[in-house]
Design an enzyme around this catalytic site. Structure first.
Site, PDB file in Angstrom:
ATOM      1  CB  CYS A  36      71.880  23.577  -3.730  1.00  8.60           C
ATOM      2  SG  CYS A  36      71.276  22.445  -2.529  1.00  8.60           S
TER       3      CYS A  36
ATOM      4  CE1 TYR B  38      67.763  44.447  -0.771  1.00  8.35           C
ATOM      5  CE2 TYR B  38      65.624  42.957  -0.619  1.00  8.35           C
ATOM      6  CZ  TYR B  38      67.401  42.988  -0.740  1.00  8.35           C
ATOM      7  OH  TYR B  38      68.048  41.845  -0.648  1.00  8.35           O
TER       8      TYR B  38
ATOM      9  CD  GLN C  16      86.015  13.966   8.576  1.00  4.37           C
ATOM     10  OE1 GLN C  16      86.113  14.681   9.551  1.00  4.37           O
ATOM     11  NE2 GLN C  16      86.639  12.956   8.483  1.00  4.37           N
TER      12      GLN C  16
ATOM     13  CD  GLN D 229      60.659  39.815  -4.741  1.00  8.64           C
ATOM     14  OE1 GLN D 229      61.871  39.804  -4.730  1.00  8.64           O
ATOM     15  NE2 GLN D 229      60.002  39.449  -3.829  1.00  8.64           N
TER      16      GLN D 229
ATOM     17  CD  GLU E 259      84.029   4.701   5.311  1.00 11.82           C
ATOM     18  OE1 GLU E 259      84.803   4.958   6.368  1.00 11.82           O
ATOM     19  OE2 GLU E 259      83.852   5.598   4.401  1.00 11.82           O
TER      20      GLU E 259
ATOM     21  N   GLY F 106      60.720  27.655  -1.058  1.00 10.45           N
ATOM     22  CA  GLY F 106      62.325  28.370  -1.341  1.00 10.45           C
ATOM     23  C   GLY F 106      63.261  27.289  -1.601  1.00 10.45           C
TER      24      GLY F 106
END
Length: 646
Positions: A366, A177, A424, A102, A416, A324
């Site tokens: 990620c 853009y 959390q 691109q 655990e 994506g």
């Protein structure tokens, strides 16, 4: 559900594609300072190509240094870029996947720090977002002659793309853009031949297409990405885009990739949607474009579940679907869908971890996939000799460490102390719009089972247990404890912790004061307000939610406002009593009334076990918030790293 349409052969111009799944362009910020291809970049694209995607659009690559929008963006501005791009094309082609670059110019949506000079644009109208980053920033209007020369730069970039061996080229005409700036009446205020009316605003992009065709030939596929709507008053809307598409269709564009928004509308949450945005927010734009062209249309934006992708294709809302961030989270997403292994997919949770890093000019990573960009560093290698591994803590770091170590061949037991895994993350998923966090927790639990990890809940690891079990390795992932500030009255009966509020172990009486306006504080405030409570947030900084990304923050603030949550900023709490809190701002004190005070003022690492078991084993790892409270992305990475090192 079957996925026949998703894996149906497709065509774009003369190019045949094996399926309808597209990897869209995603800037990773992994190129060299000169914009050259790196091994890290190649490794990630190889992982995606090997995962079964039909087509890869290589990330936005700048055609001219003044159009560079990110500090380590990939470049295609000079012939010296070809060698690296050629290596990238070969690496992708080795897996039978079609690919193209691109080509991109940021126009006004950059600042001198990134592009090395004064940004250029069709008109000197600044972008509000960039002005916020750099108050001194101001774009310069391109001269008529310079506009023509810039079109030449696009054509030369397309030629380099073809010379590097890619199968097609995509023109970036979306997201505000340079090309969008010329197309849009919102940003194009010119009075020469490149502005004034629709034909004038179209001239730049039509010249680009014509010059590219002259360089690459009539049969080489050329696609373009467009914003179906800018979602800005006075800007491009879908009716306007349909007119643009009709002209570009006649000019020889082979496919239309329909996205939406510009930087100034990005906080609305459609371009790169956060958890709060419903799925597939831009599909209707692609469908509207399909009504005015016979060329293939690609849709994009939070189409992240296989059933949704198939549904879009079956309903003929688009011809191809770009997924994506799903491919950053799990490059094997297409292969797993095709093989019916849906339960093994590590789904993107749209947490914005990747894009928030990009817009802060950091390397993209990620949250749920620590291997993204670290394919070599975190290689999972079988071990010659299995070790007995004890993992203390069933939060994201502990679970990641456990399944990775087990997959390598170790004998792993995870303990655990609570009766529920997730740590959390369970609490983080409780505020409104955050339920997708549970998707990752469930994935980790499935990974534990798949890899044979023995899981024991309701049991805390102690030095006595370590002595009894005699593990070879201990991985400590016990997380963090809430910070209790040194404020008079903090131990009062009306003071509770945000974690306990979400767990439901304490009761609150309205009006409720939430002390701390970060992600946790705002999340618990929204959760309480949705239950009908009257809530006030008190924050000592200038703004709340500063640890959130821009669109997440803006959408949250809008929801808090609609719920009637009062927000007090730049106020330091100096005292807590049964009637509320005393705050100070610039030396002036005032009272804020409340029945309950909820503390959301940070956390400290829980290092008690680490100190207690030192010397009991030869191999000891501490990961996640046990080291230092940070984001879940850091905890999951450290867990994976420990699992690879054992």
């Amino acid at each position: 559900m079957t996925f026949e349409k998703m894996f149906e052969e497709g065509h774009i111009g003369t190019m045949k594609l094996e399926n309808r799944i597209v990897c869209p362009p995603m800037v990773r910020n992994w190129a060299s300072e000169e914009g050259l291809v790196t091994d890290r970049l190649i490794n990630n694209y190889v992982a995606i190509a090997a995962g079964g995607v039909g087509m890869i659009i290589v990330e936005a690559s700048y055609i001219h240094p003044i159009g560079k929008g990110f500090v380590n963006q990939l470049g295609i501005y000079d012939d010296k870029c070809i060698e690296g791009l050629k290596a990238l094309a070969v690496a992708i082609h080795n897996h039978g996947v079609k690919a193209g670059v691109q080509i991109h110019h940021a126009g006004r949506q950059t600042i001198p720090e990134f592009c090395g000079g004064q940004p250029v644009a069709p008109s000197p109208k600044p972008c509000g977002i960039m002005k916020f980053l750099d108050p001194e920033y101001s774009p310069r209007e391109l001269t008529t002659e310079e506009v023509g020369l810039m079109a030449d730069c696009y054509a030369e970039a397309a030629r380099r793309n073809k010379d590097a061996g890619f199968d097609f080229v995509e023109i970036h005409g979306a997201h505000g853009y340079l090309i969008t700036q010329f197309l849009s009446p919102y940003t194009n205020e010119r009075t020469d031949k490149y502005g004034g009316d629709f034909a004038g605003r179209m001239r730049f992009v039509l010249e680009i297409v014509e010059k590219i065709r002259a360089k690459v030939g009539p049969d080489y596929p050329v696609t373009i990405r467009l914003s179906g709507s800018e979602f800005m008053e006075g800007g491009i809307d879908i009716a306007y885009t349909r007119k643009i598409v009709q002209e570009l269709d006649k000019a020889g564009i082979d496919a239309f990739h329909i996205s939406g928004e510009i930087y100034e509308s990005y906080p609305q949450g459609r371009m790169i949607p956060p958890m709060a945005t419903p799925a597939a927010p831009l599909v209707e734009l692609a469908t509207a474009v399909k009504e005015v062209t016979s060329k293939p249309v690609i849709t994009v934006s939070k189409i992240y579940r296989p059933g949704l992708v198939e549904d879009v294709l079956v309903k003929n809302q688009a011809d191809f679907v770009a997924i994506g961030r799903s491919l950053l989270a799990d490059p094997e997403w297409p292969k797993k869908v095709k093989e019916g292994r849906l339960g093994e997919i590590n789904y993107c949770i749209t947490c914005q971890g990747c894009i928030d890093l990009l817009f802060s000019q950091q390397d993209v990573r990620c949250t749920v996939n620590p291997w993204c960009g670290r394919e070599e560093e975190l290689e999972i290698k079988p071990v010659p000799t299995a070790k007995k591994v004890m993992v203390a803590g069933g939060g994201p770091a502990g679970m990641e460490a456990a399944w990775v170590a087990a997959q390598r061949g170790h004998q792993v037991t995870l303990y655990e102390k609570n009766h529920q895994l997730g740590g959390q993350m369970v609490l983080a998923a409780m505020p409104p719009t955050r339920d997708d966090i549970n998707v990752f927790t469930r994935y980790q639990i499935r990974q534990l089972a798949k890899n044979g990890v023995s899981v024991i809940t309701g049991k805390e690891v102690t030095p006595e247990l370590v002595n009894e079990e005699k593990p070879d390795v201990i991985i400590i992932a016990t997380g963090s404890c809430p910070t209790k500030p040194d404020i008079p009255g903090v131990d009062g009966t009306n003071v509770v912790d945000a974690r306990d509020v979400l767990r439901g172990t304490v009761r609150c009486r309205s009006p409720i004061i939430v002390a701390g306006g970060g992600l946790v504080g705002c999340g618990v405030a929204e959760w309480l307000a949705q239950k009908g409570e009257k809530v006030k947030i008190v924050e000592m900084l200038e703004n709340v939610a500063q640890d959130m990304g821009l669109n997440d923050m803006m959408m949250l603030l809008d929801r808090l406002s609609k719920l009637g949550v009062e927000i007090f900023t730049k106020k330091r709490i100096t005292k807590i009593d049964l009637h509320g809190v005393t705050v100070e701002e610039e030396g002036k004190a005032e009272e804020i009334a409340g029945e309950t005070v909820v503390l959301a003022m940070g956390a400290r690492p829980d290092q008690e076990l680490t100190e207690a078991v030192k010397g009991q084993v030869l191999e000891l790892y501490t990961v996640g918030d046990s080291v230092e409270p940070r984001k879940s992305m850091d905890a999951i990475y450290e867990g994976a790293k420990a699992g690879c090192q054992v």
